[in-house]
Scaffold this active site. Sequence first.
Site, PDB file in Angstrom:
ATOM      1  N   ASP A   1      -8.857  52.453  89.811  1.00 41.49           N
ATOM      2  CA  ASP A   1      -8.749  51.023  89.538  1.00 41.49           C
ATOM      3  C   ASP A   1      -7.824  50.291  90.510  1.00 41.49           C
ATOM      4  O   ASP A   1      -7.442  49.148  90.276  1.00 41.49           O
ATOM      5  CB  ASP A   1      -8.287  50.790  88.095  1.00 41.49           C
ATOM      6  CG  ASP A   1      -6.944  51.434  87.805  1.00 41.49           C
ATOM      7  OD1 ASP A   1      -6.599  52.413  88.474  1.00 41.49           O
ATOM      8  OD2 ASP A   1      -6.235  50.944  86.903  1.00 41.49           O
TER       9      ASP A   1
ATOM     10  N   LYS B   1       1.041  47.756  88.862  1.00 45.72           N
ATOM     11  CA  LYS B   1       1.228  48.375  90.162  1.00 45.72           C
ATOM     12  C   LYS B   1       0.050  47.974  91.041  1.00 45.72           C
ATOM     13  O   LYS B   1      -1.016  47.612  90.542  1.00 45.72           O
ATOM     14  CB  LYS B   1       1.374  49.886  90.038  1.00 45.72           C
ATOM     15  CG  LYS B   1       0.295  50.580  89.265  1.00 45.72           C
ATOM     16  CD  LYS B   1       0.717  52.002  88.924  1.00 45.72           C
ATOM     17  CE  LYS B   1      -0.348  52.634  88.053  1.00 45.72           C
ATOM     18  NZ  LYS B   1       0.077  53.846  87.408  1.00 45.72           N
TER      19      LYS B   1
ATOM     20  N   THR C   1       8.096  56.454  81.322  1.00 47.83           N
ATOM     21  CA  THR C   1       6.854  56.538  82.098  1.00 47.83           C
ATOM     22  C   THR C   1       5.862  55.454  81.664  1.00 47.83           C
ATOM     23  O   THR C   1       5.721  55.185  80.480  1.00 47.83           O
ATOM     24  CB  THR C   1       6.219  57.922  81.871  1.00 47.83           C
ATOM     25  OG1 THR C   1       7.131  58.893  82.347  1.00 47.83           O
ATOM     26  CG2 THR C   1       4.902  58.064  82.596  1.00 47.83           C
TER      27      THR C   1
ATOM     28  N   ASP D   1      -4.674  50.610  91.411  1.00 49.79           N
ATOM     29  CA  ASP D   1      -3.248  50.332  91.212  1.00 49.79           C
ATOM     30  C   ASP D   1      -2.349  51.382  91.852  1.00 49.79           C
ATOM     31  O   ASP D   1      -1.174  51.128  92.078  1.00 49.79           O
ATOM     32  CB  ASP D   1      -2.902  50.113  89.723  1.00 49.79           C
ATOM     33  CG  ASP D   1      -3.335  51.239  88.823  1.00 49.79           C
ATOM     34  OD1 ASP D   1      -3.945  52.209  89.317  1.00 49.79           O
ATOM     35  OD2 ASP D   1      -3.075  51.151  87.600  1.00 49.79           O
ATOM     36  N   ARG D   2      -2.892  52.556  92.155  1.00 48.54           N
ATOM     37  CA  ARG D   2      -2.061  53.583  92.804  1.00 48.54           C
ATOM     38  C   ARG D   2      -2.197  53.527  94.316  1.00 48.54           C
ATOM     39  O   ARG D   2      -3.200  53.040  94.831  1.00 48.54           O
ATOM     40  CB  ARG D   2      -2.494  54.974  92.332  1.00 48.54           C
ATOM     41  CG  ARG D   2      -2.261  55.193  90.866  1.00 48.54           C
ATOM     42  CD  ARG D   2      -2.525  56.629  90.499  1.00 48.54           C
ATOM     43  NE  ARG D   2      -2.231  56.819  89.093  1.00 48.54           N
ATOM     44  CZ  ARG D   2      -1.879  57.968  88.550  1.00 48.54           C
ATOM     45  NH1 ARG D   2      -1.792  59.045  89.293  1.00 48.54           N
ATOM     46  NH2 ARG D   2      -1.624  58.053  87.267  1.00 48.54           N
TER      47      ARG D   2
ATOM     48  N   ASP E   1      -6.491  54.661  93.882  1.00 53.83           N
ATOM     49  CA  ASP E   1      -7.179  55.388  92.810  1.00 53.83           C
ATOM     50  C   ASP E   1      -8.338  54.580  92.223  1.00 53.83           C
ATOM     51  O   ASP E   1      -8.743  53.561  92.784  1.00 53.83           O
ATOM     52  CB  ASP E   1      -6.177  55.778  91.708  1.00 53.83           C
ATOM     53  CG  ASP E   1      -5.728  54.581  90.890  1.00 53.83           C
ATOM     54  OD1 ASP E   1      -5.704  53.464  91.437  1.00 53.83           O
ATOM     55  OD2 ASP E   1      -5.423  54.762  89.693  1.00 53.83           O
TER      56      ASP E   1
ATOM     57  N   GLU F   1       6.774  54.295  90.304  1.00 52.20           N
ATOM     58  CA  GLU F   1       6.799  55.574  89.613  1.00 52.20           C
ATOM     59  C   GLU F   1       6.290  56.676  90.528  1.00 52.20           C
ATOM     60  O   GLU F   1       5.572  56.420  91.488  1.00 52.20           O
ATOM     61  CB  GLU F   1       6.068  55.544  88.280  1.00 52.20           C
ATOM     62  CG  GLU F   1       4.837  54.722  88.184  1.00 52.20           C
ATOM     63  CD  GLU F   1       4.225  54.711  86.776  1.00 52.20           C
ATOM     64  OE1 GLU F   1       4.821  55.228  85.824  1.00 52.20           O
ATOM     65  OE2 GLU F   1       3.112  54.191  86.654  1.00 52.20           O
TER      66      GLU F   1
ATOM     67  N   SER G   1      -8.774  54.608  85.071  1.00 50.33           N
ATOM     68  CA  SER G   1      -7.894  54.732  86.229  1.00 50.33           C
ATOM     69  C   SER G   1      -8.146  55.960  87.097  1.00 50.33           C
ATOM     70  O   SER G   1      -9.211  56.079  87.680  1.00 50.33           O
ATOM     71  CB  SER G   1      -6.457  54.682  85.735  1.00 50.33           C
ATOM     72  OG  SER G   1      -5.607  54.557  86.815  1.00 50.33           O
ATOM     73  N   HIS G   2      -7.187  56.878  87.137  1.00 50.62           N
ATOM     74  CA  HIS G   2      -7.314  58.017  88.049  1.00 50.62           C
ATOM     75  C   HIS G   2      -8.108  59.159  87.427  1.00 50.62           C
ATOM     76  O   HIS G   2      -8.286  60.194  88.068  1.00 50.62           O
ATOM     77  CB  HIS G   2      -5.925  58.512  88.441  1.00 50.62           C
ATOM     78  CG  HIS G   2      -5.143  59.009  87.265  1.00 50.62           C
ATOM     79  ND1 HIS G   2      -4.541  58.140  86.378  1.00 50.62           N
ATOM     80  CD2 HIS G   2      -4.905  60.250  86.805  1.00 50.62           C
ATOM     81  CE1 HIS G   2      -3.954  58.843  85.418  1.00 50.62           C
ATOM     82  NE2 HIS G   2      -4.151  60.129  85.654  1.00 50.62           N
TER      83      HIS G   2
ATOM     84  N   SER H   1       4.086  58.773  90.174  1.00 49.88           N
ATOM     85  CA  SER H   1       2.649  59.021  90.149  1.00 49.88           C
ATOM     86  C   SER H   1       1.901  58.062  91.081  1.00 49.88           C
ATOM     87  O   SER H   1       0.862  57.535  90.726  1.00 49.88           O
ATOM     88  CB  SER H   1       2.140  58.884  88.717  1.00 49.88           C
ATOM     89  OG  SER H   1       2.490  57.602  88.210  1.00 49.88           O
TER      90      SER H   1
ATOM     91  N   ARG I   1      -7.951  56.205  76.459  1.00 47.27           N
ATOM     92  CA  ARG I   1      -8.805  57.005  77.348  1.00 47.27           C
ATOM     93  C   ARG I   1      -9.494  58.106  76.576  1.00 47.27           C
ATOM     94  O   ARG I   1      -8.836  58.897  75.892  1.00 47.27           O
ATOM     95  CB  ARG I   1      -7.989  57.629  78.466  1.00 47.27           C
ATOM     96  CG  ARG I   1      -7.602  56.570  79.440  1.00 47.27           C
ATOM     97  CD  ARG I   1      -7.040  57.126  80.711  1.00 47.27           C
ATOM     98  NE  ARG I   1      -6.294  56.028  81.305  1.00 47.27           N
ATOM     99  CZ  ARG I   1      -5.552  56.113  82.370  1.00 47.27           C
ATOM    100  NH1 ARG I   1      -5.448  57.272  82.995  1.00 47.27           N
ATOM    101  NH2 ARG I   1      -4.924  55.069  82.837  1.00 47.27           N
TER     102      ARG I   1
HETATM  103  C1  VG1 Z   1       0.223  58.950  84.156  1.00 45.01           C
HETATM  104  C2  VG1 Z   1       1.441  58.833  85.049  1.00 45.01           C
HETATM  105  C3  VG1 Z   1       2.133  57.506  84.791  1.00 45.01           C
HETATM  106  C4  VG1 Z   1       1.133  56.361  84.984  1.00 45.01           C
HETATM  107  C5  VG1 Z   1      -0.080  56.583  84.109  1.00 45.01           C
HETATM  108  C6  VG1 Z   1      -1.157  55.541  84.332  1.00 45.01           C
HETATM  109  O1  VG1 Z   1       0.625  58.957  82.810  1.00 45.01           O
HETATM  110  O2  VG1 Z   1       2.320  59.890  84.836  1.00 45.01           O
HETATM  111  O3  VG1 Z   1       3.212  57.402  85.671  1.00 45.01           O
HETATM  112  O4  VG1 Z   1       1.715  55.131  84.667  1.00 45.01           O
HETATM  113  O5  VG1 Z   1      -0.650  57.853  84.378  1.00 45.01           O
HETATM  114  O6  VG1 Z   1      -1.546  55.482  85.679  1.00 45.01           O
HETATM  115  P1  VG1 Z   1       0.787  60.317  81.950  1.00 45.01           P
HETATM  116  O7  VG1 Z   1       1.143  59.863  80.566  1.00 45.01           O
HETATM  117  O8  VG1 Z   1      -0.520  61.037  82.050  1.00 45.01           O
HETATM  118  O9  VG1 Z   1       1.866  61.097  82.616  1.00 45.01           O
HETATM  119  V1  VG1 Z   1      -3.067  54.897  86.089  1.00 45.01           V
HETATM  120  O10 VG1 Z   1      -3.147  54.585  87.670  1.00 45.01           O
HETATM  121  O11 VG1 Z   1      -3.985  56.247  85.721  1.00 45.01           O
HETATM  122  O12 VG1 Z   1      -3.345  53.672  85.021  1.00 45.01           O
HETATM  123 CO    CO Z   2      -4.831  53.536  88.163  1.00 45.10          CO
END
Ligand code: VG1
Ligand code: CO
Length: 538
Positions: free
Chosen positions: A276, A372, A340, A278-279, A274, A359, A112-113, A361, A22
């Site tokens: 993409d 997810k 995580t 998955d959340r 979110d 998880e 993603s988010h 998140s 990212r």
């Molecule tokens: C975050 C979350 C983690 C999740 C990841 C990707 O990671 O804490 O639980 O799997 O985002 O989610 P980090 O390293 O920033 O804590 V997604 O939906 O953004 O692919």
């Molecule tokens: Co996502």
Amino acid sequence: MQTQTVTFASFADQRPGTSGLRKTVRHYQQPHYTESFLQAVFNTQGIAGKTLVIGGDGRYYNREAIEKLIKMAVAQNAKRLIIGENGLLSTPATSHLIRKYRADYGIILSASHNPGGIDGDFGIKFNLSAGQPAPESATEAVYAETQKLTQYTYADIGLPALAIGEYTLGSTQLSVISSTADYIDGMKKLFDFDAIKHYLRDHKILFDAMHAATGPYALALFHQELGLPENHILNAKPLPDFGGHHPDPSPDTAKALQQRMAQDAGIVMGAASDGDGDRNMVCGRKHLINPCDSLAIIAAQHAHIPALSGMKGVARTMPTSRAIDAVAGALGLVCYETPTGWKFFGNLLEDGKIQLCGEESFGTSGDHIREKDGLWAVMCWLSILAATGETPDAILEAHWQQYGRHHFNRFDFENLDKAQAEAMIAAFEKDMAKMIGQNWNGLAITNAGQFHYTDPTNGEKSANQGLQIQFGRQARIITRLSGTSSSGATLRIYCEYWQQDTGRPAALAGTTATLAAFAQGAMNIAERCGRHQPDHIV
Ligand code: VG1
Ligand code: CO
């Protein structure tokens, strides 16, 4: 077909984090940056003769990146590229398609988010042949490859618009398919559509797609298949900048959802996903269902969910509250704890050890795919509501009554100086051993240190996955640096406090906030990073 070979100076910063590489859009727009990462994936996973599933969440730069990818894959003799219409696929749908079409691997263009648009973020992640996010061994191999890579090849050809159809480019077959059809077919095999349709006749839910990838899926599933009125799906059109909003479902971001719920007392449940898809976020009229509780409730109520029949094991990531452990204990299910990131669930699912995982998140899923799946989680909740006739609030409160309440919050400190944050974590780790046996507010510290993980299926080790302080069963504090931020460092402090008797006020005032204040002091965040308050509390 003309092919071109391009030479460039290798990039030093292409190490994937928690979920792919990212970076800001502008960073990705540097000449050769996108191509370098894609070529490294091709070199490590193979490309000639391979079948790939490709899609993205529709964010800014999605189209440009897909076109680069197609031209490179064609020049390098990929066998078949399966691409979602207009380049759009949600992450769960990509995982499903990889499995369904037995592809060699998939590439997902998504951050993603993270926010989108030209001033936002872009990302690339790749998933292996079972549909699972690439494990660390694979992402590290890609990183090593980028360190020495100086060349890529692309086909100098015009590309068709990404409309549904079959195209031949060089020796590559390009199959542009419906983004949603296969995924919806998959859902039909997992849930009782008639029961949910019947339930939705008299009960209404609201779904906020946040102008991200899930919109078309939510329309196809909830509206076309299950009869929910179209105007109960908010922000359904995917937009490159997500309408200027942050595509991360939380009470702070899903404002439109909350307003509509406040106006319309007939809505029993709200949900959002979110960037993409998955959340998932699920809320009742009174309570947001904390994702840790949501996971525990889905486990506790799994008899009502056809997708989870015959469930034997569950898993949660380390920072996720132990609400699900309590359910697993009561139901005789095995419960695994992983670091995580979804990639650590892949092998447990593949091995048949678990059928449900999640998880904190806002991530939940089952063994139907290896990602997810936001809509799947909403379908689990709809199955529970349809079978019990209860509201989400009533189900949540009854769950707390039975198992006690695991209060849980995450405190995020964003945009810290990376070097300062890393030094703070290192110093804290050194101090931690001394904490064992100490008392704090009447709670004894039973354990303190790094979380290291050994994958029970293949013995692969992942060290240093987060620092934790345990107060027995009663409470936990976990801290780690985020692996998804595109610049600076984000510190996360996760606090969990178990209140056995929900009939009485919690013993510690503010519970999770009190734990966070303790962690802030112990880590000396104010002095080391100049911060007194978290930027976000989720
Ligand atoms: C975050 C979350 C983690 C999740 C990841 C990707 O990671 O804490 O639980 O799997 O985002 O989610 P980090 O390293 O920033 O804590 V997604 O939906 O953004 O692919
Ligand atoms: Co996502």
